[in-house]
Each structure stands twice: as structure tokens, then as C-alpha cells.
Design a protein around this motif. Structure first.
Motif, PDB file in Angstrom:
ATOM      1  N   LEU A 608       0.829  -1.201   0.000  1.00 58.43           N
ATOM      2  CA  LEU A 608       0.000   0.000   0.000  1.00 58.43           C
ATOM      3  C   LEU A 608       0.864   1.251   0.000  1.00 58.43           C
ATOM      4  CD1 LEU A 608      -2.585  -1.175   2.680  1.00 58.43           C
ATOM      5  CD2 LEU A 608      -2.838  -1.268   0.196  1.00 58.43           C
ATOM      6  N   GLN A 609       0.211   2.388  -0.211  1.00 51.29           N
ATOM      7  CA  GLN A 609       0.912   3.657  -0.141  1.00 51.29           C
ATOM      8  C   GLN A 609       1.423   3.885   1.286  1.00 51.29           C
ATOM      9  OE1 GLN A 609       1.679   5.716  -2.621  1.00 51.29           O
ATOM     10  NE2 GLN A 609       0.711   4.313  -4.096  1.00 51.29           N
ATOM     11  N   PRO A 610       2.571   4.537   1.469  1.00 53.63           N
ATOM     12  CA  PRO A 610       3.149   4.700   2.809  1.00 53.63           C
ATOM     13  C   PRO A 610       2.193   5.313   3.820  1.00 53.63           C
ATOM     14  CG  PRO A 610       4.743   5.319   1.141  1.00 53.63           C
ATOM     15  CD  PRO A 610       3.459   5.084   0.415  1.00 53.63           C
ATOM     16  N   VAL A 611       1.439   6.341   3.388  1.00 53.09           N
ATOM     17  CA  VAL A 611       0.535   6.998   4.331  1.00 53.09           C
ATOM     18  C   VAL A 611      -0.565   6.035   4.767  1.00 53.09           C
ATOM     19  CG1 VAL A 611      -1.095   8.878   4.644  1.00 53.09           C
ATOM     20  CG2 VAL A 611       1.035   9.268   3.393  1.00 53.09           C
ATOM     21  N   VAL A 612      -1.150   5.311   3.811  1.00 54.18           N
ATOM     22  CA  VAL A 612      -2.213   4.359   4.136  1.00 54.18           C
ATOM     23  C   VAL A 612      -1.678   3.246   5.044  1.00 54.18           C
ATOM     24  CG1 VAL A 612      -3.875   2.725   3.171  1.00 54.18           C
ATOM     25  CG2 VAL A 612      -3.393   4.879   1.988  1.00 54.18           C
ATOM     26  N   LYS A 613      -0.468   2.785   4.734  1.00 52.84           N
ATOM     27  CA  LYS A 613       0.116   1.715   5.532  1.00 52.84           C
ATOM     28  C   LYS A 613       0.355   2.158   6.971  1.00 52.84           C
ATOM     29  CE  LYS A 613       4.419   0.566   4.915  1.00 52.84           C
ATOM     30  NZ  LYS A 613       5.672  -0.002   4.363  1.00 52.84           N
ATOM     31  N   GLN A 614       0.863   3.355   7.169  1.00 49.94           N
ATOM     32  CA  GLN A 614       1.123   3.840   8.528  1.00 49.94           C
ATOM     33  C   GLN A 614      -0.171   4.046   9.305  1.00 49.94           C
ATOM     34  OE1 GLN A 614       3.565   7.296   8.059  1.00 49.94           O
ATOM     35  NE2 GLN A 614       5.212   6.170   7.010  1.00 49.94           N
ATOM     36  N   VAL A 615      -1.220   4.524   8.633  1.00 48.67           N
ATOM     37  CA  VAL A 615      -2.511   4.674   9.297  1.00 48.67           C
ATOM     38  C   VAL A 615      -3.041   3.315   9.752  1.00 48.67           C
ATOM     39  CG1 VAL A 615      -4.928   5.306   8.952  1.00 48.67           C
ATOM     40  CG2 VAL A 615      -3.113   6.822   8.142  1.00 48.67           C
ATOM     41  N   LEU A 616      -2.920   2.299   8.888  1.00 46.15           N
ATOM     42  CA  LEU A 616      -3.391   0.967   9.255  1.00 46.15           C
ATOM     43  C   LEU A 616      -2.568   0.390  10.404  1.00 46.15           C
ATOM     44  CD1 LEU A 616      -4.166  -0.620   5.773  1.00 46.15           C
ATOM     45  CD2 LEU A 616      -5.798   0.132   7.502  1.00 46.15           C
ATOM     46  N   TYR A 617      -1.246   0.648  10.403  1.00 42.42           N
ATOM     47  CA  TYR A 617      -0.420   0.182  11.519  1.00 42.42           C
ATOM     48  C   TYR A 617      -0.911   0.763  12.845  1.00 42.42           C
ATOM     49  CZ  TYR A 617       3.161  -1.828   8.445  1.00 42.42           C
ATOM     50  OH  TYR A 617       3.842  -2.600   7.539  1.00 42.42           O
ATOM     51  N   LEU A 618      -1.124   2.083  12.857  1.00 40.43           N
ATOM     52  CA  LEU A 618      -1.542   2.740  14.094  1.00 40.43           C
ATOM     53  C   LEU A 618      -2.944   2.300  14.515  1.00 40.43           C
ATOM     54  CD1 LEU A 618      -0.905   4.813  16.280  1.00 40.43           C
ATOM     55  CD2 LEU A 618      -1.826   6.590  14.781  1.00 40.43           C
ATOM     56  N   LEU A 619      -3.845   2.201  13.537  1.00 44.94           N
ATOM     57  CA  LEU A 619      -5.207   1.765  13.854  1.00 44.94           C
ATOM     58  C   LEU A 619      -5.211   0.332  14.383  1.00 44.94           C
ATOM     59  CD1 LEU A 619      -8.219   2.546  13.739  1.00 44.94           C
ATOM     60  CD2 LEU A 619      -8.278   1.567  11.427  1.00 44.94           C
ATOM     61  N   GLY A 620      -4.405  -0.540  13.778  1.00 47.34           N
ATOM     62  CA  GLY A 620      -4.329  -1.921  14.250  1.00 47.34           C
ATOM     63  C   GLY A 620      -3.794  -2.019  15.663  1.00 47.34           C
ATOM     64  N   ALA A 621      -2.769  -1.214  15.994  1.00 44.73           N
ATOM     65  CA  ALA A 621      -2.205  -1.247  17.345  1.00 44.73           C
ATOM     66  C   ALA A 621      -3.243  -0.840  18.378  1.00 44.73           C
ATOM     67  CB  ALA A 621      -0.985  -0.340  17.416  1.00 44.73           C
ATOM     68  N   MET A 622      -4.026   0.190  18.094  1.00 43.67           N
ATOM     69  CA  MET A 622      -5.028   0.649  19.060  1.00 43.67           C
ATOM     70  C   MET A 622      -6.171  -0.358  19.215  1.00 43.67           C
ATOM     71  SD  MET A 622      -5.224   4.778  18.388  1.00 43.67           S
ATOM     72  CE  MET A 622      -5.684   4.613  16.666  1.00 43.67           C
ATOM     73  N   LEU A 623      -6.654  -0.902  18.080  1.00 41.51           N
ATOM     74  CA  LEU A 623      -7.764  -1.844  18.166  1.00 41.51           C
ATOM     75  C   LEU A 623      -7.338  -3.158  18.811  1.00 41.51           C
ATOM     76  CD1 LEU A 623      -9.524  -1.271  14.719  1.00 41.51           C
ATOM     77  CD2 LEU A 623     -10.193  -0.413  16.970  1.00 41.51           C
ATOM     78  N   LEU A 624      -6.125  -3.619  18.508  1.00 42.98           N
ATOM     79  CA  LEU A 624      -5.655  -4.855  19.130  1.00 42.98           C
ATOM     80  C   LEU A 624      -5.450  -4.682  20.629  1.00 42.98           C
ATOM     81  CD1 LEU A 624      -3.121  -6.156  16.456  1.00 42.98           C
ATOM     82  CD2 LEU A 624      -5.337  -7.128  17.048  1.00 42.98           C
ATOM     83  N   SER A 625      -4.972  -3.529  21.050  1.00 42.58           N
ATOM     84  CA  SER A 625      -4.823  -3.274  22.488  1.00 42.58           C
ATOM     85  C   SER A 625      -6.169  -3.320  23.187  1.00 42.58           C
ATOM     86  CB  SER A 625      -4.147  -1.920  22.712  1.00 42.58           C
ATOM     87  OG  SER A 625      -2.861  -1.896  22.128  1.00 42.58           O
ATOM     88  N   MET A 626      -7.175  -2.727  22.565  1.00 45.43           N
ATOM     89  CA  MET A 626      -8.510  -2.759  23.153  1.00 45.43           C
ATOM     90  C   MET A 626      -9.043  -4.188  23.228  1.00 45.43           C
ATOM     91  SD  MET A 626     -12.040  -1.193  21.641  1.00 45.43           S
ATOM     92  CE  MET A 626     -12.000  -2.428  20.369  1.00 45.43           C
ATOM     93  N   ALA A 627      -8.873  -4.964  22.143  1.00 42.60           N
ATOM     94  CA  ALA A 627      -9.392  -6.328  22.122  1.00 42.60           C
ATOM     95  C   ALA A 627      -8.692  -7.205  23.160  1.00 42.60           C
ATOM     96  CB  ALA A 627      -9.224  -6.918  20.725  1.00 42.60           C
ATOM     97  N   LEU A 628      -7.384  -7.046  23.303  1.00 46.20           N
ATOM     98  CA  LEU A 628      -6.660  -7.846  24.283  1.00 46.20           C
ATOM     99  C   LEU A 628      -7.033  -7.474  25.706  1.00 46.20           C
ATOM    100  CD1 LEU A 628      -3.109  -7.965  22.653  1.00 46.20           C
ATOM    101  CD2 LEU A 628      -4.762  -9.829  22.849  1.00 46.20           C
ATOM    102  N   GLN A 629      -7.347  -6.220  25.936  1.00 41.28           N
ATOM    103  CA  GLN A 629      -7.776  -5.817  27.267  1.00 41.28           C
ATOM    104  C   GLN A 629      -9.125  -6.436  27.620  1.00 41.28           C
ATOM    105  OE1 GLN A 629      -5.866  -4.197  29.298  1.00 41.28           O
ATOM    106  NE2 GLN A 629      -7.337  -4.149  30.982  1.00 41.28           N
TER     107      GLN A 629
END
Length: 764
Positions: A608-629
Motif C-alpha cells: 500500500l501507499q506509505p501513508v495508508v500503511k502507517q494509518v493501518l499500523y496505528l489503527l491496528g495497534a489501538m484496536l488490538l490493544s482494546m481487544a486484548l484488554q
């Protein structure tokens, strides 16, 4: 006149395979006084995916019953720690009569009033890991679709009103049950049937029982064969009701009238007999006596209506004194430190002097419900120098509800036909003795100490020897705090608290002292090294990511490798453990790093484009943290991010395939040597983790899981697409691959894209 007085029901709960007492389901019931019969309806059913589990395999369910405290169960026949007393309990096994449900009935006639406990569990699991990803695995496991649930209820039938035994009670002979209250410091209860009229002789059965109405096997006397009809009970339970049941012999016609009297022998007031309903609270802080003869004939005056009645004592002529000795009963001071952490102190102690001529008796009071979920500990140590060279032995008797110690020239015992106790001794050779009682019954426990000297004729009272002993009594949550191979857990069911050991490293038992299946130190060290060093396999993916300039991905892999290593170093079940921080933090970071590694690898493969990829990385980190909690072991914590990332990758690859009109990635070597092997390795790792990992093979199967997952990342991580620096700015069309034209070696990641030739660009 029987009627339902109470109906108790409990919400169905999921049963688990037995591993330790911490894995059982405990139900708490309260049975009122005067209950004639209690019926437990054990409703058990299977559940699968929210519906009845008709296809679930049958597994037997074991249920235990005990009055006063939870059952001390040992279905795996493990060894108990030394100096541990094991109380008995009832047990039954439920088998399935229908495909998805079964019902068992457990009747208790004339149950003891107070707390009753029901414990249930499934058979021991066959080695499957129970705490894994929820929703996966075979039937009955922790990841299973099948569940067995138990929901007991208990209706009780009781006598309509508690009838007190009164003077000159004349009845037409249907079964007659009455009760009398026996206060503290009573040494004898004498029940007598008088004025029996209506048939030749006295064709009656007289039965007496403490705490509950009599049963067929209770203490009984046939008045037809014994005249006078007197039933004597020595050393009755203190502060309890005694029930008297009179029944007519079968096949005896006619009507029989009779009178029942009860005489209590009291030592606390030998010159003045008092009604047995005096509150004991007025006499708890002073020394009292029991054992000498005093009399109270209940046929001479009616009894008060309840044990809390405040009528004044009535002087009644007493029997002549006998040779029995009066023994002092010393109270103890209770000091509550924490839950199931209580110390009992002896006044002017802890050193206690045992007189040579009579026992020293101490009382330990355990509170109802609050104290029955722990362990009662007693420790007795003899001061050998106090024996003055005599061959003396100090015997210790621990009895519930009444003190007892009887001896003859041959032996000392703490038991009678109706009373059980625990006997220990200390002498000059063995000066220390201990006793541990898991889940003790509440109420008063009496500790009797007696000093006797050994002679050629047996044991005899010592002369001029006052033995001195160190006495320690306390309540603890678990036996020896579960040792170094266990953890003491505080558990609860509804409003009832209890404690139990959860063992590790193959150790078992109530105190984690059974080493029949224990892991050796070498095995513990090997397993720890395997689980920790297998994470080194993440070094190649980190090197590949750095070489391809995937710095964010490399940071995620380093994070995963670090926390997985130290998480496994901290959660080992033995003594080879190393924790750099709290285990909960390490586990959270390990799970987060693992899921983020899957997420960033698949997103990177999508190109993916760098900007899209970085947004997905950050969004994934936040959502995974919530799910694991919310739930660290949830199935969708793993499947959700993986499927979502695969969907993004599939859409990106499909869009490039449509624009280029060529399968993407475009080279068959990329598919053959990288994508297919990486995908197969990842699938093999998931199957291994899900279906083959058991408790026995966890250490090396999970290490192989580490190796396979890290290896799959090394295969799947794509090479970095980088324009050639030698060509200068060239017009390029959008789409069609990592860049518009690449050669096969660059696609395989075999050469640096910066040295790509003009021919390779033109041909592609």
C-alpha cells in the motif's frame, strides 16, 4: 405434619475437569433446624453453541456432599502433606441417561442443620491445554464447543414448629419427636421413659440424637427389654439441641401413654442445678469446669421455650458427688489478621503448663462460614527440660464440640462410639508435633493436654512432674502456603470464600507436595531454555526487514521477540523462573506483539501507499490493544485482524492484477520459493498450536511454534520496491506491481534494486 419450609436453587454452572480443588465448582446451601429430609435435585445438561449438546460425548460427573465445611476430596489419589487430617464426605457419580441431560437425586434424612456444601467436577482432562484460544479444540476442552453444566436445587421438609420436651408429656403413640437444649459444661445426658401404660411391658423404642432428629442407626434403647428404660449419653455435645424420638414396636395394638424425662449432669454448679438454657455469653471469659455430677430432672419443672430464655435458675436436688474430677476449660484470644489468617493466643502463653493430675483444656472458636474455607493448624512443642528426667509423654486430643480424653493402663484415645477426635503426642524423643485440618467444621474445638508417664504396666499419671509445652494455634488459607511449587488462590462462590492450592511443575496434592509426576530441575531448565531461545528465530526476519528498509516492521519483530522471551521466562511452572516485571504486563505485551507481527506482515505484503500503511499500523495497534484488554484468549482476537488484513491484501493484489492484466505477484518463482512455503509453514504452525499441543508436550511443541511462525515471516516478507538511481527521472505509468517494470531477480529479492539495468526495465 410435614411441609416445605425452604427451597434453595442455584444457577447452573460450567463444570471443569479436575486438576485441583481450585478447578471444582462449589455450591453452598443452608439447611434450617428441624429439617426431616433434604432432597438435592442435581440437574445436569450439555450445551453446545448455545443449544443442547446432543452430539457431545458422555463424561461422568462426580458430586460430593459435606455438612459444615467443603469436602476435602482426592479423586486422583494423591498424597496429602504430613500431619494432615482428612475429613470424610459423601460422594456420588452421575451418568447420562438422556443424550443431553440427566437428573440425580440425593436424599438426606434428618440432615444436620447449618451449612452444607456441594462440590462437582468432570474427570481429569486427557492432557489438552485448557487456557488457550477460546472456541478452538476438541470436545470438553477449555477451547471446546461442548460444556457440562450443573444446577442443583434443594427443597427441605421440616417439623411444623420445634417442640420442647416438657413435664408429664402424655401422647397417643404415633412417633413422638421432641428436643432439649444442652448447654456448655454438661458431662452427661440421661433420658428416661416413665409411666408406660397401655400394653404388657413397655413396647417402645427410645432414640436420641444431637443436632437433628434421630435416624434408624442413632443411639437407641428397646424399653421392652430394659427396665428401667434409661438411655445415658456421656460427654454430650455442648450448646446443641438433643432430639428424643419415641416409637412403638411394630404390630403392637392399642394405645400407649408414657412420660419422658431428661436429666443433665452439670459440673459448673455442683450445688445448684440450672436450667440448660442459660446463655453461654455470660461465662465465656472465665474458667469453668465439667466432669462432676450435678443433676437436673426436667420432669420436675417445665423448660423455657428457647435457649435464650432468661428465666432464673431453679434449685433442684442433685445427685451425690462422685469421684470424677472437674477439669478447667481455658478460653483463647482470637486475633484476625486477614482473610483466613487468624491467630489464637493462650492467656499468659504461649507456654502452657500441663498439671500431673488432670488435663489442661483449651477452646478454639471458629466462626460459621467465615472460617471453614481455610486450614486449622496446631503446633505443640515440648520443653524437654521440664520433665526433670521422667519418661513422660504429653498427649493432645482435639475434639469438636466437646472435650474428650480417656485413658487406661494400656492406651489413650480421643474417640468414642459417637465422637471422633485427633490424637497426637510429644515426648523427650519426639518433642514436636503438628496437625493440619483443611476446611475445618466451625464451632468450638477443644484441645485437651494430658501428661502421663510410661511404666511397665502402661501409662499412669505422673507424680510431681508439670510438663511445659509451647502451644500455637492459627488459621491459614492453604497448607504450608502451597510450598514453592504452588500458588494459594482465594476463591469464592456467591458470598462464600475459600482457598485452595494450584500446583505447577507436575507437583500435585493439597499442599503441592506430591512429586509423583514432578518435573526434575534439569527438565525445568531445558523447557525454559527451549521456550526462550526459540524466539531467537525472529533474528532472521529482523535482518531481512532492516535490509529491505522495513524499519517499523523490524521494530515490531524485536518487540515481539523480547517480550515473548521474558514472558516465557516468567510463566514457567517450576523454580527456573525469571521475571523482569509483573507477569500480567509481560503477557499483554507478548500477545500484543504476536498479533501486531501478523498484522504488519500482511499489510506489508499488500504493498500500500506509505501513508495508508502507517494509518493501518496505528489503527491496528489501538484496536488490538482494546481487544486484548477485553479478552486475551478470544478466538476473534487472532482471526479478526488476520482475516481483515488478508482481505486488504487480497483487494490490493486483485486491483494490481486487473490493471496489469497479469497475475500478481507476476513471477512464478516468488510464488514457488517464498509465498507458498511461507503460507504452508504458517498454516502448519497454527494447526500444531491448535490441535497437537498438550500439557505433556507443551515445552517443545510451543517452541516449534515459535520457530515456524518466525520462519514464515522470513518467507512472506516482500522485498522493498525501490526505483533505480542510475536511470534518472523516467515517465512511469501507475500500478502494475511493486513498480512498473522489475526483473525477476529484484522480485525475488536477490539483488539490490539500485543496480537494476535499463534492459530489465524495458523488458518488463
Amino acid at each position: 405434619g410435614l411441609f416445605v419450609t425452604d427451597y434453595f436453587t442455584r444457577t447452573p454452572r460450567k463444570l471443569s475437569p479436575f486438576r485441583s480443588f481450585a478447578s471444582i465448582e462449589l455450591f453452598h446451601f443452608h439447611i434450617p433446624e428441624d429439617t426431616v429430609i433434604a432432597v438435592w435435585n442435581l440437574i445436569t445438561f450439555k450445551e453446545q453453541g448455545g443449544t443442547f449438546g446432543d452430539q457431545c460425548p458422555d463424561r461422568s460427573i462426580t458430586v460430593y456432599f459435606r455438612s459444615g465445611a467443603p469436602s476435602v476430596i482426592n479423586p486422583l489419589h494423591m498424597h496429602f502433606p504430613r500431619d494432615t487430617a482428612v475429613p470424610g464426605s459423601f460422594a456420588l457419580t452421575l451418568t447420562w441417561t438422556l443424550p443431553n441431560r440427566t437428573t440425580g437425586v440425593f436424599n438426606v434424612t434428618s440432615p444436620l442443620p447449618g451449612d452444607w456444601f456441594l462440590a462437582a467436577h468432570l474427570p481429569k482432562d486427557e492432557g489438552k491445554i485448557s487456557v488457550k484460544v477460546k472456541g478452538l479444540g476438541g470436545p470438553w476442552g477449555g477451547r471446546a464447543h461442548c460444556r457440562a453444566l450443573l444446577g442443583p436445587d434443594c427443597p427441605g421438609l421440616a417439623i411444623p414448629g420445634a417442640a420442647l420436651l416438657v413435664h408429664a408429656e402424655e401422647q397417643v403413640l404415633t412417633p413422638l419427636s421432641r428436643r432439649v437444649f444442652v448447654p456448655s459444661y454438661m458431662s452427661r445426658v440421661l433420658v428416661e421413659v416413665l409411666r408406660c401404660h397401655g400394653a404388657e411391658g413397655c413396647p417402645l423404642w427410645l432414640r436420641v440424637r444431637a443436632k437433628a432428629p434421630p435416624l434408624h442407626n442413632s443411639t437407641a434403647l428397646d424399653c421392652w427389654e430394659h427396665a428401667p428404660c434409661q438411655l445415658a449419653l456421656d460427654l454430650p455435645f455442648w450448646q446443641h439441641w438433643y432430639y428424643v424420638l419415641v416409637e412403638k414396636h411394630p404390630r403392637v395394638p392399642g394405645t400407649i401413654s408414657f412420660q419422658v424425662t431428661v436429666q443433665l449432669t452439670d459440673c459448673s454448679r455442683p450445688s445448684l442445678a440450672r436450667p440448660p438454657f442459660l446463655p453461654s455469653s455470660a461465662s465465656m471469659n472465665m474458667t469453668h469446669f465439667f466432669g462432676s455430677a450435678g443433676g437436673l430432672a426436667l420432669g420436675d419443672s417445665p423448660l423455657p421455650a428457647s435457649p435464650n430464655d432468661t428465666k432464673h435458675p431453679v434449685p433442684i436436688p442433685t445427685a451425690s458427688p462422685t469421684s470424677e474430677q472437674c477439669w478447667p476449660v481455658h478460653p483463647t484470644l482470637r486475633n484476625d489478621l486477614d482473610t483466613f489468617s487468624v491467630h489464637f493466643y493462650v492467656f499468659f502463653g504461649p507456654n502452657v503448663s500441663v498439671p500431673p493430675d488432670h488435663p489442661a483444656v483449651f477452646v478454639i472458636s471458629l466462626l460459621p462460614v467465615l472460617d471453614s474455607g481455610g486450614v486449622l493448624n496446631l503446633e505443640l512443642q515440648l520443653n524437654v527440660s521440664s520433665l526433670c528426667g521422667e519418661n513422660a509423654t504429653v498427649f493432645r486430643c482435639l475434639n469438636h464440640e466437646v472435650p474428650l480424653m480417656s485413658s487406661d493402663n494400656a492406651s489413650v484415645t480421643c474417640k468414642t462410639e459417637s465422637l471422633a477426635g485427633f490424637l497426637l503426642s510429644v515426648n523427650a524423643t519426639a518433642s514436636l508435633s503438628r496437625l493440619q485440618i483443611p476446611y475445618p467444621q466451625t464451632g468450638s474445638w477443644y484441645l485437651s493436654l494430658r501428661s502421663l508417664c510410661a511404666t511397665e504396666h502402661g501409662f499412669e499419671p505422673c507424680t510431681n512432674v508439670t510438663a511445659e509445652v509451647y502451644l500455637r494455634a492459627y488459621l491459614s488459607p492453604c497448607i504450608n502456603d502451597c510450598g514453592i511449587y504452588g500458588q494459594c488462590k482465594l476463591l469464592h462462590t456467591n458470598n462464600y470464600l475459600y482457598a485452595a492450592c494450584e500446583c505447577k511443575a507436575g507437583w500435585n496434592g493439597w499442599g503441592c507436595t506430591d512429586n509423583a509426576e514432578a518435573f526434575s530441575y534439569g527438565f525445568q531448565l531445558l523447557s525454559t531454555l527451549l521456550l526462550c531461545l526459540s524466539n531467537v528465530m525472529f533474528v532472521p526476519p529482523v535482518a531481512i526487514a532492516v535490509r529491505s528498509h522495513y524499519l517499523l516492521e523490524a521494530a515490531v519483530y524485536i518487540f515481539t521477540m523480547f517480550f515473548s522471551t521474558f514472558c516465557h521466562a516468567c510463566d514457567q511452572p517450576g523454580i527456573v523462573v525469571f521475571c523482569i516485571m509483573e507477569y500480567d504486563v509481560l503477557q499483554f505485551c507478548d500477545f500484543l506483539g504476536s498479533l501486531m507481527s501478523v498484522w504488519v506482515t500482511i499489510i506489508t505484503m499488500a504493498r500500500l501507499q506509505p501513508v495508508v500503511k502507517q494509518v493501518l499500523y496505528l489503527l491496528g495497534a489501538m484496536l488490538l490493544s482494546m481487544a486484548l484488554q477485553m479478552d486475551r484468549h478470544g478466538l476473534w482476537n487472532l482471526l479478526g485482524p488476520s482475516l481483515f488484513a488478508l482481505g486488504i491484501m487480497a483487494i490490493a493484489w486483485m486491483a494490481r492484477t486487473i490493471r496489469c492484466r497479469h497475475c500478481y505477484p507476476p513471477t512464478w518463482k516468488r510464488w514457488t520459493f517464498y509465498l507458498c512455503p511461507g503460507a504452508l509453514i504458517a498454516v502448519a504452525a497454527v494447526l500444531l498450536y491448535t490441535f497437537l499441543e498438550t500439557e505433556e508436550n507443551y515445552f517443545y511443541i510451543h517452541s516449534i511454534w515459535h520457530l515456524l511462525i518466525a520462519g514464515s515471516v522470513g518467507f512472506l516478507l516482500p522485498p522493498r520496491a525501490k526505483p533505480s538511481g542510475r536511470l534518472g527521472p523516467l515517465p512511469r505509468r501507475k500500478g502494475c506491481g511493486y513498480q512498473l517494470c522489475v526483473n525477476e531477480q529484484e522480485e525475488l529479492g536477490l539483488v539490490d534494486p539500485a543496480v537494476a539495468s535499463i534492459n530489465s526495465i524495458c523488458t518488463s
